[in-house]
Design a protein around this motif. Structure first.
Motif, PDB file in Angstrom:
ATOM      1  N   THR A   1      -4.560  12.377  -3.256  1.00  0.00           N
ATOM      2  CA  THR A   1      -4.016  13.604  -3.842  1.00  0.00           C
ATOM      3  C   THR A   1      -5.090  14.677  -3.909  1.00  0.00           C
ATOM      4  O   THR A   1      -4.869  15.819  -3.494  1.00  0.00           O
ATOM      5  CB  THR A   1      -3.444  13.334  -5.244  1.00  0.00           C
ATOM      6  N   CYS A   2      -6.253  14.330  -4.427  1.00  0.00           N
ATOM      7  CA  CYS A   2      -7.329  15.312  -4.576  1.00  0.00           C
ATOM      8  C   CYS A   2      -7.861  15.780  -3.222  1.00  0.00           C
ATOM      9  O   CYS A   2      -8.036  16.987  -3.007  1.00  0.00           O
ATOM     10  CB  CYS A   2      -8.445  14.733  -5.430  1.00  0.00           C
ATOM     11  N   ALA A   3      -8.087  14.839  -2.317  1.00  0.00           N
ATOM     12  CA  ALA A   3      -8.605  15.203  -0.994  1.00  0.00           C
ATOM     13  C   ALA A   3      -7.620  16.097  -0.251  1.00  0.00           C
ATOM     14  O   ALA A   3      -8.004  17.087   0.380  1.00  0.00           O
ATOM     15  CB  ALA A   3      -8.906  13.936  -0.181  1.00  0.00           C
ATOM     16  N   ARG A   4      -6.322  15.764  -0.328  1.00  0.00           N
ATOM     17  CA  ARG A   4      -5.307  16.555   0.362  1.00  0.00           C
ATOM     18  C   ARG A   4      -5.086  17.908  -0.329  1.00  0.00           C
ATOM     19  O   ARG A   4      -4.833  18.910   0.337  1.00  0.00           O
ATOM     20  CB  ARG A   4      -4.003  15.779   0.466  1.00  0.00           C
TER      21      ARG A   4
ATOM     22  N   ALA B   1     -13.828  16.245  -4.443  1.00  0.00           N
ATOM     23  CA  ALA B   1     -13.164  16.857  -3.285  1.00  0.00           C
ATOM     24  C   ALA B   1     -13.432  18.357  -3.186  1.00  0.00           C
ATOM     25  O   ALA B   1     -12.970  19.005  -2.250  1.00  0.00           O
ATOM     26  CB  ALA B   1     -11.657  16.603  -3.360  1.00  0.00           C
ATOM     27  N   GLY B   2     -14.141  18.915  -4.154  1.00  0.00           N
ATOM     28  CA  GLY B   2     -14.468  20.331  -4.102  1.00  0.00           C
ATOM     29  C   GLY B   2     -13.554  21.218  -4.927  1.00  0.00           C
ATOM     30  O   GLY B   2     -13.582  22.439  -4.788  1.00  0.00           O
ATOM     31  N   ILE B   3     -12.768  20.624  -5.789  1.00  0.00           N
ATOM     32  CA  ILE B   3     -11.856  21.380  -6.643  1.00  0.00           C
ATOM     33  C   ILE B   3     -12.484  21.507  -8.036  1.00  0.00           C
ATOM     34  O   ILE B   3     -12.898  20.511  -8.627  1.00  0.00           O
ATOM     35  CB  ILE B   3     -10.491  20.679  -6.748  1.00  0.00           C
TER      36      ILE B   3
ATOM     37  N   PRO C   1     -11.568   9.542   4.530  1.00  0.00           N
ATOM     38  CA  PRO C   1     -10.506  10.530   4.678  1.00  0.00           C
ATOM     39  C   PRO C   1      -9.241  10.017   3.982  1.00  0.00           C
ATOM     40  O   PRO C   1      -9.073   8.806   3.785  1.00  0.00           O
ATOM     41  CB  PRO C   1     -10.300  10.624   6.191  1.00  0.00           C
ATOM     42  N   PRO C   2      -8.327  10.908   3.621  1.00  0.00           N
ATOM     43  CA  PRO C   2      -7.065  10.434   3.042  1.00  0.00           C
ATOM     44  C   PRO C   2      -6.313   9.584   4.063  1.00  0.00           C
ATOM     45  O   PRO C   2      -6.518   9.713   5.276  1.00  0.00           O
ATOM     46  CB  PRO C   2      -6.308  11.714   2.697  1.00  0.00           C
ATOM     47  N   LYS C   3      -5.428   8.719   3.576  1.00  0.00           N
ATOM     48  CA  LYS C   3      -4.681   7.827   4.471  1.00  0.00           C
ATOM     49  C   LYS C   3      -3.839   8.600   5.463  1.00  0.00           C
ATOM     50  O   LYS C   3      -3.605   8.140   6.580  1.00  0.00           O
ATOM     51  CB  LYS C   3      -3.812   6.883   3.640  1.00  0.00           C
ATOM     52  N   VAL C   4      -3.343   9.781   5.064  1.00  0.00           N
ATOM     53  CA  VAL C   4      -2.562  10.638   5.954  1.00  0.00           C
ATOM     54  C   VAL C   4      -3.213  12.011   5.954  1.00  0.00           C
ATOM     55  O   VAL C   4      -3.366  12.618   4.896  1.00  0.00           O
ATOM     56  CB  VAL C   4      -1.085  10.758   5.491  1.00  0.00           C
ATOM     57  N   SER C   5      -3.596  12.471   7.135  1.00  0.00           N
ATOM     58  CA  SER C   5      -4.145  13.816   7.268  1.00  0.00           C
ATOM     59  C   SER C   5      -3.066  14.728   7.837  1.00  0.00           C
ATOM     60  O   SER C   5      -2.259  14.305   8.661  1.00  0.00           O
ATOM     61  CB  SER C   5      -5.361  13.807   8.193  1.00  0.00           C
ATOM     62  N   SER C   6      -3.050  15.952   7.379  1.00  0.00           N
ATOM     63  CA  SER C   6      -2.073  16.931   7.835  1.00  0.00           C
ATOM     64  C   SER C   6      -2.790  18.234   8.130  1.00  0.00           C
ATOM     65  O   SER C   6      -3.839  18.508   7.551  1.00  0.00           O
ATOM     66  CB  SER C   6      -1.023  17.194   6.745  1.00  0.00           C
ATOM     67  N   PRO C   7      -2.202  19.061   8.990  1.00  0.00           N
ATOM     68  CA  PRO C   7      -2.801  20.383   9.203  1.00  0.00           C
ATOM     69  C   PRO C   7      -2.710  21.207   7.921  1.00  0.00           C
ATOM     70  O   PRO C   7      -1.899  20.911   7.048  1.00  0.00           O
ATOM     71  CB  PRO C   7      -1.959  20.990  10.332  1.00  0.00           C
ATOM     72  N   PRO C   8      -3.528  22.244   7.806  1.00  0.00           N
ATOM     73  CA  PRO C   8      -3.458  23.089   6.612  1.00  0.00           C
ATOM     74  C   PRO C   8      -2.043  23.620   6.369  1.00  0.00           C
ATOM     75  O   PRO C   8      -1.303  23.918   7.299  1.00  0.00           O
ATOM     76  CB  PRO C   8      -4.423  24.232   6.940  1.00  0.00           C
TER      77      PRO C   8
END
Length: 192
Positions: free
Chosen positions: A102-105, A134-136, A175-182
């Motif tokens: 959640t945080c990484a995404r 995660a930089g938040i 990396p998160p389990k699922v990566s998505s484009p921005p």
């Protein structure tokens, strides 16, 4: 345990004392028959309160849209709407499969830089630590739970297991389990 405590020190609040942020992230949890169970309902009640009081302008609901108990995102969105939150202020992340993801995404996919993150007790501390990693710039907001004692005990025990995993995730920077484009959905909500 100490690492999580240090990373979140002074950053977990009650809803009344929470600072403002553009986005409130509500972490998913179990649903039943398309409705949030008590743990999740407590989180959503706080998320709705933060929007109503102007402490957040948008909501990122994050969980598993294909979870064993059902679609957390749909249940969370419907619940928030029932609580008076405008559907246009809610953005869903179908792949917030755990708190780290959640945080990484939230940072990588949705561009979140400042947020409130809602969960119960000790989980709020872990969520703050993971989001900050995660930089938040995150502050946690504690949610209540009208839960049975066994539910509270089970989740407290789960937290003892989850914290070492969180530290391992941060050390590995996986990396998160699922990566998505921005996705600019939150930017569009905040621009209105």
């Amino acid at each position: 345990m100490a690492w999580i405590g240090v990373a979140s020190a002074g950053r977990v609040h009650d809803a009344a004392d929470a600072p403002a942020a553009p986005v409130v992230i509500v972490l998913g949890a179990k649903v039943q028959d398309g409705r949030p169970m008590s743990f999740l309902a407590g989180r959503l009640d706080v998320g709705a309160e933060l929007v109503r009081t102007g402490k957040a302008r948008a909501v990122l609901v994050s969980g598993d849209a294909n979870g064993n108990s059902g679609n957390e995102i749909a249940a969370m969105t419907d619940y928030l709407v029932d609580q008076g939150v405008d559907r246009d202020l809610i953005v869903g992340d179908d792949y917030g499969l755990d708190t780290y993801d959640t945080c990484a995404r939230a940072a990588a996919t949705f561009g979140v830089r400042r947020a409130l993150i809602v969960s119960q007790g000790n989980h709020a501390s872990r969520a703050v630590a993971l989001c900050r990693h995660a930089g938040i710039d995150a502050d946690g907001v504690k949610a209540d739970c009208d839960c049975r004692r066994i539910t509270v005990a089970r989740n407290t025990a789960r937290e003892w297991i989850a914290r070492p995993k969180a530290v391992a995730d941060m050390l590995s920077n996986r990396p998160p389990k699922v990566s998505s484009p921005p996705d600019d959905a939150l930017d569009r909500v905040l621009a209105d």
